[in-house]
Design a protein around this motif. Structure first.
Motif, PDB file in Angstrom:
ATOM      1  N   VAL A 153       0.850  -1.200   0.000  1.00  0.00           N
ATOM      2  CA  VAL A 153       0.000   0.000   0.000  1.00  0.00           C
ATOM      3  C   VAL A 153       0.878   1.240   0.000  1.00  0.00           C
ATOM      4  O   VAL A 153       1.843   1.330   0.765  1.00  0.00           O
ATOM      5  CB  VAL A 153      -0.926   0.006   1.236  1.00  0.00           C
ATOM      6  N   LEU A 154       0.537   2.211  -0.879  1.00  0.00           N
ATOM      7  CA  LEU A 154       1.247   3.500  -0.869  1.00  0.00           C
ATOM      8  C   LEU A 154       0.849   4.230   0.407  1.00  0.00           C
ATOM      9  O   LEU A 154      -0.200   4.863   0.501  1.00  0.00           O
ATOM     10  CB  LEU A 154       0.869   4.335  -2.094  1.00  0.00           C
ATOM     11  N   MET A 155       1.709   4.156   1.401  1.00  0.00           N
ATOM     12  CA  MET A 155       1.379   4.675   2.728  1.00  0.00           C
ATOM     13  C   MET A 155       2.663   5.111   3.412  1.00  0.00           C
ATOM     14  O   MET A 155       3.692   4.443   3.324  1.00  0.00           O
ATOM     15  CB  MET A 155       0.676   3.576   3.536  1.00  0.00           C
ATOM     16  N   GLY A 156       2.620   6.281   4.050  1.00  0.00           N
ATOM     17  CA  GLY A 156       3.797   6.804   4.716  1.00  0.00           C
ATOM     18  C   GLY A 156       4.338   8.019   3.980  1.00  0.00           C
ATOM     19  O   GLY A 156       3.614   8.723   3.267  1.00  0.00           O
ATOM     20  N   LEU A 157       5.625   8.271   4.128  1.00  0.00           N
ATOM     21  CA  LEU A 157       6.243   9.481   3.592  1.00  0.00           C
ATOM     22  C   LEU A 157       6.301   9.460   2.068  1.00  0.00           C
ATOM     23  O   LEU A 157       6.641   8.455   1.453  1.00  0.00           O
ATOM     24  CB  LEU A 157       7.659   9.627   4.149  1.00  0.00           C
ATOM     25  N   ALA A 158       5.944  10.597   1.459  1.00  0.00           N
ATOM     26  CA  ALA A 158       6.053  10.769   0.002  1.00  0.00           C
ATOM     27  C   ALA A 158       6.790  12.075  -0.251  1.00  0.00           C
ATOM     28  O   ALA A 158       6.434  13.119   0.310  1.00  0.00           O
ATOM     29  CB  ALA A 158       4.670  10.800  -0.641  1.00  0.00           C
ATOM     30  N   ARG A 159       7.848  12.009  -1.103  1.00  0.00           N
ATOM     31  CA  ARG A 159       8.626  13.200  -1.438  1.00  0.00           C
ATOM     32  C   ARG A 159       8.683  13.367  -2.948  1.00  0.00           C
ATOM     33  O   ARG A 159       8.830  12.385  -3.680  1.00  0.00           O
ATOM     34  CB  ARG A 159      10.048  13.075  -0.878  1.00  0.00           C
ATOM     35  N   PHE A 160       8.588  14.642  -3.392  1.00  0.00           N
ATOM     36  CA  PHE A 160       8.592  14.953  -4.824  1.00  0.00           C
ATOM     37  C   PHE A 160       9.701  15.967  -5.096  1.00  0.00           C
ATOM     38  O   PHE A 160       9.887  16.928  -4.323  1.00  0.00           O
ATOM     39  CB  PHE A 160       7.227  15.500  -5.237  1.00  0.00           C
ATOM     40  N   TYR A 161      10.407  15.774  -6.199  1.00  0.00           N
ATOM     41  CA  TYR A 161      11.575  16.581  -6.512  1.00  0.00           C
ATOM     42  C   TYR A 161      11.400  17.281  -7.857  1.00  0.00           C
ATOM     43  O   TYR A 161      10.714  16.792  -8.752  1.00  0.00           O
ATOM     44  CB  TYR A 161      12.834  15.696  -6.564  1.00  0.00           C
ATOM     45  N   GLU A 162      12.032  18.439  -7.979  1.00  0.00           N
ATOM     46  CA  GLU A 162      12.092  19.170  -9.242  1.00  0.00           C
ATOM     47  C   GLU A 162      13.538  19.566  -9.489  1.00  0.00           C
ATOM     48  O   GLU A 162      14.141  20.250  -8.655  1.00  0.00           O
ATOM     49  CB  GLU A 162      11.197  20.406  -9.204  1.00  0.00           C
ATOM     50  N   LYS A 163      14.076  19.090 -10.602  1.00  0.00           N
ATOM     51  CA  LYS A 163      15.482  19.350 -10.970  1.00  0.00           C
ATOM     52  C   LYS A 163      16.427  18.957  -9.834  1.00  0.00           C
ATOM     53  O   LYS A 163      17.373  19.670  -9.503  1.00  0.00           O
ATOM     54  CB  LYS A 163      15.671  20.817 -11.346  1.00  0.00           C
ATOM     55  N   GLY A 164      16.111  17.825  -9.217  1.00  0.00           N
ATOM     56  CA  GLY A 164      16.970  17.290  -8.169  1.00  0.00           C
ATOM     57  C   GLY A 164      16.771  17.914  -6.812  1.00  0.00           C
ATOM     58  O   GLY A 164      17.436  17.506  -5.850  1.00  0.00           O
ATOM     59  N   LYS A 165      15.885  18.886  -6.691  1.00  0.00           N
ATOM     60  CA  LYS A 165      15.642  19.559  -5.410  1.00  0.00           C
ATOM     61  C   LYS A 165      14.295  19.122  -4.841  1.00  0.00           C
ATOM     62  O   LYS A 165      13.308  18.976  -5.570  1.00  0.00           O
ATOM     63  CB  LYS A 165      15.640  21.083  -5.590  1.00  0.00           C
ATOM     64  N   LEU A 166      14.244  18.918  -3.541  1.00  0.00           N
ATOM     65  CA  LEU A 166      12.997  18.552  -2.885  1.00  0.00           C
ATOM     66  C   LEU A 166      11.988  19.681  -3.039  1.00  0.00           C
ATOM     67  O   LEU A 166      12.241  20.821  -2.639  1.00  0.00           O
ATOM     68  CB  LEU A 166      13.244  18.270  -1.404  1.00  0.00           C
ATOM     69  N   ALA A 167      10.806  19.385  -3.629  1.00  0.00           N
ATOM     70  CA  ALA A 167       9.783  20.398  -3.879  1.00  0.00           C
ATOM     71  C   ALA A 167       8.637  20.306  -2.876  1.00  0.00           C
ATOM     72  O   ALA A 167       8.096  21.328  -2.449  1.00  0.00           O
ATOM     73  CB  ALA A 167       9.240  20.261  -5.298  1.00  0.00           C
ATOM     74  N   ARG A 168       8.260  19.091  -2.493  1.00  0.00           N
ATOM     75  CA  ARG A 168       7.189  18.945  -1.504  1.00  0.00           C
ATOM     76  C   ARG A 168       7.264  17.556  -0.885  1.00  0.00           C
ATOM     77  O   ARG A 168       7.790  16.611  -1.481  1.00  0.00           O
ATOM     78  CB  ARG A 168       5.808  19.178  -2.120  1.00  0.00           C
ATOM     79  N   GLU A 169       6.689  17.460   0.310  1.00  0.00           N
ATOM     80  CA  GLU A 169       6.646  16.184   1.009  1.00  0.00           C
ATOM     81  C   GLU A 169       5.432  16.137   1.901  1.00  0.00           C
ATOM     82  O   GLU A 169       4.969  17.159   2.418  1.00  0.00           O
ATOM     83  CB  GLU A 169       7.921  15.960   1.832  1.00  0.00           C
ATOM     84  N   HIS A 170       4.884  14.955   2.053  1.00  0.00           N
ATOM     85  CA  HIS A 170       3.756  14.741   2.950  1.00  0.00           C
ATOM     86  C   HIS A 170       3.670  13.265   3.291  1.00  0.00           C
ATOM     87  O   HIS A 170       4.442  12.440   2.776  1.00  0.00           O
ATOM     88  CB  HIS A 170       2.445  15.230   2.326  1.00  0.00           C
ATOM     89  N   THR A 171       2.734  12.930   4.136  1.00  0.00           N
ATOM     90  CA  THR A 171       2.535  11.546   4.562  1.00  0.00           C
ATOM     91  C   THR A 171       1.119  11.115   4.215  1.00  0.00           C
ATOM     92  O   THR A 171       0.160  11.876   4.438  1.00  0.00           O
ATOM     93  CB  THR A 171       2.757  11.404   6.081  1.00  0.00           C
ATOM     94  N   LEU A 172       0.986   9.913   3.655  1.00  0.00           N
ATOM     95  CA  LEU A 172      -0.326   9.363   3.309  1.00  0.00           C
ATOM     96  C   LEU A 172      -0.727   8.325   4.336  1.00  0.00           C
ATOM     97  O   LEU A 172       0.104   7.555   4.836  1.00  0.00           O
ATOM     98  CB  LEU A 172      -0.291   8.706   1.928  1.00  0.00           C
TER      99      LEU A 172
END
Length: 404
Positions: free
Chosen positions: A86-105
């Motif tokens: 299950v997609l559950m827990g921390l999720a991180r998204f990057y743009e050009k190698g830099k962390l852009a956003r993060e949250h937990t599901l």
């Protein structure tokens, strides 16, 4: 008090719930994958093995961290925790190698807990706490410089939402107070909203640093506000004293053009008086209403200050009438008549209506019946000599009694 225990779900309900959960997980995976794939083709791997987040079978039963990269550039695009498939827990998204956003599901695929967005330099741009997909508590956004941009409090159901906004210069640009102080530590709304120390004095600025308004709050309620034109002249003033609210509007030259007074009732406000002023500030119209909102007077004025017309209302219900007198700018009466106030502001002429010359000589007279129909018309010249006398019938036809 602890909530009552929930009954155990039936096998059919549990099966349906599991199916719905699987659908939500698959849908979330497709959405997340499509969000990244809109600009790039992603290759995802789990413990060194390729997986496809849109195909639940490739991650079934797995627990750990999934990482997705841009196939063309090799740049990391996403990191996603998986728990038992299950997609559950921390999720991180990057743009050009830099962390852009993060949250937990959570297990339902909803954001739960802390969620943040970042600028390219690592500065936090937005920070919020979610409760099963809903923002809860203090939500803050920032400029890339780190200066606080906006703070919003999402309280429990039934309370007013409060927020404060700042320009990049750090000057306050907007404020909405809640029922109680709730914006600390982002803003001292106990003081700003007049919960302590009496009415507050708040200044609000635009992005160029120009003062746009001054606002005063008492116990979270706005009691006075004043907005300004670019040249610093007042535009609108709004003030509440007791149960009376007064709004004043000004021209860009600082001349008052309108003033309206309302009576504040428990659930609404009733307009009591409205005055209009000329470009030079002289009164040109003055209207008044009773506590029920029924008009009681309507006066207008020439630019020289003398009366232009006066309307006086009398009676109630179907018998309500208005008597209107018109004047020349010399002050001499020009016309007089009485009207029956019908529904939706309609006025039916009744009785005798007269028009006069500027010298006070009677020039015309019309008689109306109770239904507003003219029954007789007479006219005179400037010397008072009768020119015409007509009897008027219901079908509009006339019988001339006298004509010169």
């Amino acid at each position: 008090m602890s909530p009552p225990p929930r009954a155990a779900p039936s096998r059919l309900a549990a099966s349906a719930g599991a199916g719905a959960a699987a659908f939500r997980i698959a849908a979330a995976a497709l959405w997340l994958f499509a969000a990244g794939a809109a600009h790039a083709v992603l290759d995802c791997e789990f413990n060194g093995r390729k997986v496809n987040p849109s195909d639940g079978s490739s991650t079934a039963g797995k627990t750990g961290l999934m990482r997705c990269k841009d196939r063309e550039t090799g740049e990391l695009q996403r990191e996603q925790q998986i728990q038992n498939g299950v997609l559950m827990g921390l999720a991180r998204f990057y743009e050009k190698g830099k962390l852009a956003r993060e949250h937990t599901l959570n297990a339902k695929g909803h954001i739960h807990g802390l969620a943040r967005e970042f600028a390219a330099n690592g500065q936090v741009l937005r920070e919020a706490v979610y409760d099963d997909g809903q923002e809860h508590g203090l939500v803050r956004s920032f400029y890339p410089s780190g200066q606080l941009r906006r703070a919003t409090l999402y309280p429990a159901v039934g309370a007013d939402r409060a927020f404060v906004e700042f320009t990049e210069r750090g000057q306050m640009s907007a404020l909405r107070c809640g029922e109680v102080p709730m914006l600390a530590p982002a803003a001292d709304d106990a003081r700003l909203c007049g919960f302590v120390g009496g009415p507050s004095q708040v200044e609000l600025f635009d992005t160029a640093g120009v003062l746009r308004s001054r606002v005063s709050y008492l116990a979270g309620k706005r009691v006075r506000s004043q907005s300004f034109y670019d040249n610093g002249k007042p535009s609108v003033q709004d003030e509440i004293v007791g149960r009376q609210r007064t709004e004043r509007q000004f021209s860009s030259e600082g001349v008052k053009r309108r003033e309206t007074v309302w009576l504040l009732l428990e659930r609404n406000a009733v307009r009591q008086r409205e005055q209009e002023f000329s470009e030079k500030g002289t009164l040109i119209r003055d209207r008044r209403w009773d506590r029920a909102g029924e008009p009681i007077g309507d006066d207008s004025y020439h630019l020289n200050g003398r009366p232009r017309s006066k309307s006086v209302y009398r009676g109630t219900g179907d018998a309500r009438t208005v008597e209107i007198t018109e004047f020349y700018d010399s002050g001499q009466r020009a016309a007089h008549g009485r009207y029956l106030v019908a529904g939706r502001g309609r006025q039916l002429p009744v009785g005798t209506h007269r028009r006069f010359s500027e010298k006070g000589v009677l020039l015309a007279e019309s008689n109306f019946d109770a239904k507003g129909r003219v029954t007789r018309e007479r006219s005179w010249d400037e010397n008072g000599e009768l020119l015409r006398d007509d009897e008027v019938f219901e079908d509009g036809s006339r019988k001339t009694i006298m004509s010169r």
